[in-house]
Design a protein around this motif. Structure first.
Motif, mmCIF file in Angstrom:
data_model
loop_
_atom_site.group_PDB
_atom_site.id
_atom_site.type_symbol
_atom_site.label_atom_id
_atom_site.label_comp_id
_atom_site.label_asym_id
_atom_site.label_seq_id
_atom_site.Cartn_x
_atom_site.Cartn_y
_atom_site.Cartn_z
ATOM 1 N N THR A 1 -21.964 -5.285 11.197
ATOM 2 C CA THR A 1 -20.576 -5.091 10.807
ATOM 3 C C THR A 1 -19.758 -6.363 10.934
ATOM 4 O OG1 THR A 1 -20.020 -4.376 13.041
ATOM 5 C CG2 THR A 1 -20.609 -2.651 11.437
ATOM 6 N N SER A 2 -20.385 -7.445 11.293
ATOM 7 C CA SER A 2 -19.696 -8.719 11.429
ATOM 8 C C SER A 2 -19.164 -9.171 10.077
ATOM 9 C CB SER A 2 -20.679 -9.760 11.983
ATOM 10 O OG SER A 2 -20.187 -11.045 11.787
ATOM 11 N N PRO A 3 -17.966 -9.789 10.049
ATOM 12 C CA PRO A 3 -17.402 -10.252 8.789
ATOM 13 C C PRO A 3 -18.310 -11.226 8.050
ATOM 14 C CG PRO A 3 -15.756 -10.353 10.524
ATOM 15 C CD PRO A 3 -17.064 -9.989 11.170
ATOM 16 N N VAL A 4 -19.158 -11.958 8.765
ATOM 17 C CA VAL A 4 -20.044 -12.914 8.125
ATOM 18 C C VAL A 4 -21.077 -12.196 7.259
ATOM 19 C CG1 VAL A 4 -21.768 -14.699 8.577
ATOM 20 C CG2 VAL A 4 -19.712 -14.565 9.991
ATOM 21 N N HIS A 5 -21.511 -11.014 7.680
ATOM 22 C CA HIS A 5 -22.564 -10.286 6.985
ATOM 23 C C HIS A 5 -22.031 -9.299 5.947
ATOM 24 C CE1 HIS A 5 -24.672 -11.738 10.572
ATOM 25 N NE2 HIS A 5 -25.671 -11.850 9.738
ATOM 26 N N ARG A 6 -20.739 -9.256 5.751
ATOM 27 C CA ARG A 6 -20.168 -8.315 4.792
ATOM 28 C C ARG A 6 -20.102 -8.936 3.418
ATOM 29 N NH1 ARG A 6 -15.266 -5.295 7.060
ATOM 30 N NH2 ARG A 6 -15.488 -4.605 4.946
ATOM 31 N N GLY A 7 -20.112 -8.121 2.405
ATOM 32 C CA GLY A 7 -20.077 -8.608 1.033
ATOM 33 C C GLY A 7 -18.684 -9.015 0.592
ATOM 34 N N ARG A 8 -18.654 -9.651 -0.541
ATOM 35 C CA ARG A 8 -17.394 -10.112 -1.117
ATOM 36 C C ARG A 8 -16.483 -8.931 -1.451
ATOM 37 N NH1 ARG A 8 -18.441 -13.983 -5.930
ATOM 38 N NH2 ARG A 8 -19.960 -14.755 -4.447
ATOM 39 N N PHE A 9 -17.071 -7.845 -1.976
ATOM 40 C CA PHE A 9 -16.290 -6.656 -2.316
ATOM 41 C C PHE A 9 -15.546 -6.114 -1.098
ATOM 42 C CE2 PHE A 9 -16.113 -1.963 -2.753
ATOM 43 C CZ PHE A 9 -15.265 -1.877 -3.840
ATOM 44 N N ALA A 10 -16.247 -6.033 0.024
ATOM 45 C CA ALA A 10 -15.634 -5.515 1.253
ATOM 46 C C ALA A 10 -14.513 -6.434 1.729
ATOM 47 C CB ALA A 10 -16.680 -5.351 2.342
ATOM 48 N N ARG A 11 -14.712 -7.725 1.634
ATOM 49 C CA ARG A 11 -13.655 -8.661 2.057
ATOM 50 C C ARG A 11 -12.427 -8.547 1.161
ATOM 51 N NH1 ARG A 11 -18.160 -12.098 2.810
ATOM 52 N NH2 ARG A 11 -17.676 -13.192 0.881
ATOM 53 N N TYR A 12 -12.636 -8.404 -0.150
ATOM 54 C CA TYR A 12 -11.503 -8.266 -1.070
ATOM 55 C C TYR A 12 -10.736 -6.968 -0.815
ATOM 56 C CZ TYR A 12 -13.242 -12.176 -3.889
ATOM 57 O OH TYR A 12 -13.648 -13.404 -4.329
ATOM 58 N N THR A 13 -11.472 -5.885 -0.620
ATOM 59 C CA THR A 13 -10.787 -4.614 -0.383
ATOM 60 C C THR A 13 -10.065 -4.617 0.961
ATOM 61 O OG1 THR A 13 -12.847 -3.636 0.443
ATOM 62 C CG2 THR A 13 -12.284 -3.236 -1.873
ATOM 63 N N ASP A 14 -10.675 -5.220 1.968
ATOM 64 C CA ASP A 14 -9.998 -5.328 3.270
ATOM 65 C C ASP A 14 -8.723 -6.144 3.151
ATOM 66 O OD1 ASP A 14 -11.996 -3.841 4.418
ATOM 67 O OD2 ASP A 14 -12.927 -5.515 5.493
ATOM 68 N N THR A 15 -8.784 -7.227 2.393
ATOM 69 C CA THR A 15 -7.607 -8.082 2.196
ATOM 70 C C THR A 15 -6.516 -7.325 1.445
ATOM 71 O OG1 THR A 15 -8.988 -10.056 2.193
ATOM 72 C CG2 THR A 15 -6.796 -10.267 1.226
ATOM 73 N N ALA A 16 -6.896 -6.597 0.397
ATOM 74 C CA ALA A 16 -5.914 -5.835 -0.379
ATOM 75 C C ALA A 16 -5.266 -4.749 0.481
ATOM 76 C CB ALA A 16 -6.576 -5.219 -1.608
ATOM 77 N N MET A 17 -6.070 -4.042 1.282
ATOM 78 C CA MET A 17 -5.506 -3.003 2.147
ATOM 79 C C MET A 17 -4.600 -3.601 3.218
ATOM 80 S SD MET A 17 -8.513 -0.148 2.608
ATOM 81 C CE MET A 17 -9.667 -1.284 3.357
ATOM 82 N N ALA A 18 -4.998 -4.745 3.772
ATOM 83 C CA ALA A 18 -4.162 -5.402 4.778
ATOM 84 C C ALA A 18 -2.842 -5.864 4.174
ATOM 85 C CB ALA A 18 -4.914 -6.583 5.386
ATOM 86 N N ALA A 19 -2.890 -6.372 2.945
ATOM 87 C CA ALA A 19 -1.663 -6.802 2.278
ATOM 88 C C ALA A 19 -0.740 -5.605 2.037
ATOM 89 C CB ALA A 19 -1.995 -7.495 0.955
ATOM 90 N N CYS A 20 -1.303 -4.499 1.567
ATOM 91 C CA CYS A 20 -0.504 -3.285 1.364
ATOM 92 C C CYS A 20 0.130 -2.835 2.676
ATOM 93 C CB CYS A 20 -1.359 -2.159 0.795
ATOM 94 S SG CYS A 20 -1.845 -2.347 -0.915
ATOM 95 N N LEU A 21 -0.672 -2.781 3.723
ATOM 96 C CA LEU A 21 -0.176 -2.330 5.021
ATOM 97 C C LEU A 21 0.886 -3.276 5.566
ATOM 98 C CD1 LEU A 21 -0.437 -0.193 7.230
ATOM 99 C CD2 LEU A 21 -2.216 -1.604 8.261
ATOM 100 N N GLY A 22 0.669 -4.580 5.417
ATOM 101 C CA GLY A 22 1.634 -5.558 5.904
ATOM 102 C C GLY A 22 2.970 -5.456 5.197
ATOM 103 N N VAL A 23 2.945 -5.333 3.881
ATOM 104 C CA VAL A 23 4.198 -5.214 3.122
ATOM 105 C C VAL A 23 4.889 -3.903 3.463
ATOM 106 C CG1 VAL A 23 5.176 -5.001 0.799
ATOM 107 C CG2 VAL A 23 3.452 -6.734 1.259
ATOM 108 N N MET A 24 4.110 -2.810 3.591
ATOM 109 C CA MET A 24 4.703 -1.518 3.960
ATOM 110 C C MET A 24 5.365 -1.596 5.326
ATOM 111 S SD MET A 24 1.839 1.293 2.696
ATOM 112 C CE MET A 24 1.615 1.782 4.360
ATOM 113 N N ALA A 25 4.682 -2.170 6.302
ATOM 114 C CA ALA A 25 5.225 -2.257 7.657
ATOM 115 C C ALA A 25 6.491 -3.108 7.682
ATOM 116 C CB ALA A 25 4.179 -2.839 8.604
ATOM 117 N N LEU A 26 6.471 -4.220 6.980
ATOM 118 C CA LEU A 26 7.646 -5.094 6.934
ATOM 119 C C LEU A 26 8.817 -4.390 6.251
ATOM 120 C CD1 LEU A 26 8.816 -7.912 7.508
ATOM 121 C CD2 LEU A 26 8.032 -8.570 5.220
ATOM 122 N N ALA A 27 8.560 -3.725 5.123
ATOM 123 C CA ALA A 27 9.631 -3.038 4.395
ATOM 124 C C ALA A 27 10.252 -1.933 5.241
ATOM 125 C CB ALA A 27 9.097 -2.471 3.079
ATOM 126 N N VAL A 28 9.417 -1.142 5.894
ATOM 127 C CA VAL A 28 9.932 -0.050 6.717
ATOM 128 C C VAL A 28 10.669 -0.597 7.933
ATOM 129 C CG1 VAL A 28 9.255 1.908 8.171
ATOM 130 C CG2 VAL A 28 8.260 1.638 5.901
#
Length: 171
Positions: A7-34
């Motif tokens: 489960t280490s970030p080094v062993h994860r695929g590109r798809f997983a990293r992109y989706t994690d980044t997109a979800m983190a961006a959504c969560l970050g903007v939501m938290a800041l807006a609220v």
């Protein structure tokens, strides 16, 4: 390999990293807006009306991005008791795997069909405050269904066996 290195970030695929980044961006903007909206509302008596609409839109996108990312990782709920019993009988295990994949494809087709209908209806409507097309709300469900359906179809064509080795015990 230990569970930690899998489960280490080094062993994860590109798809997983992109989706994690997109979800983190959504969560970050939501938290800041609220957070900003709460501070303005309780500290200064006025808030940002767009905060609620933006948070709702980002939450919907985040959920469906997460659902899409969970499929290849084998993190969707799985009832593996019956199929696990068939592991010793390769022919029956293969049939059960194919049936499960076909059912996933059917579920994805139904979700995509319903989401597409909502996208079409939402093209003529706009959100009250931000003015974005309401079609942006069901669009991630359509994209999620298409992505999971494509992954399930590839697994069905390749006759990839079900992964019963998820982190939970056989249920």
């Amino acid at each position: 390999m230990t569970a930690q290195t899998e489960t280490s970030p080094v062993h994860r695929g590109r798809f997983a990293r992109y989706t994690d980044t997109a979800m983190a961006a959504c969560l970050g903007v939501m938290a800041l807006a609220v957070f900003v909206n709460v501070v303005l509302r309780y500290g200064f008596g006025s808030g940002i009306a767009a905060s609620e609409e933006l948070s709702r839109l980002l939450f919907v996108w985040m959920v469906f991005i997460g659902a899409t990312a969970a499929y290849p990782a084998g993190e969707h709920m799985a009832f593996t008791s019956l199929v696990g019993l068939l592991r010793e009988k390769p022919a029956l295990f293969g049939v059960a795997t194919a049936v499960i994949r076909v059912l996933v494809l059917l579920g994805c087709a139904l979700l995509a069909w319903g989401a597409w209908q909502q996208v079409v209806v939402g093209l003529d409507s706009h959100s009250v405050v931000l003015g974005y097309p309401v079609a942006l709300l069901p669009l991630p469900a359509l994209l999620c269904a298409l992505a999971i359906g494509a992954m399930a179809l590839v697994e069905l064509i390749q006759r990839r066996p079900l992964d019963l080795g998820h982190s939970a015990e056989v249920e």
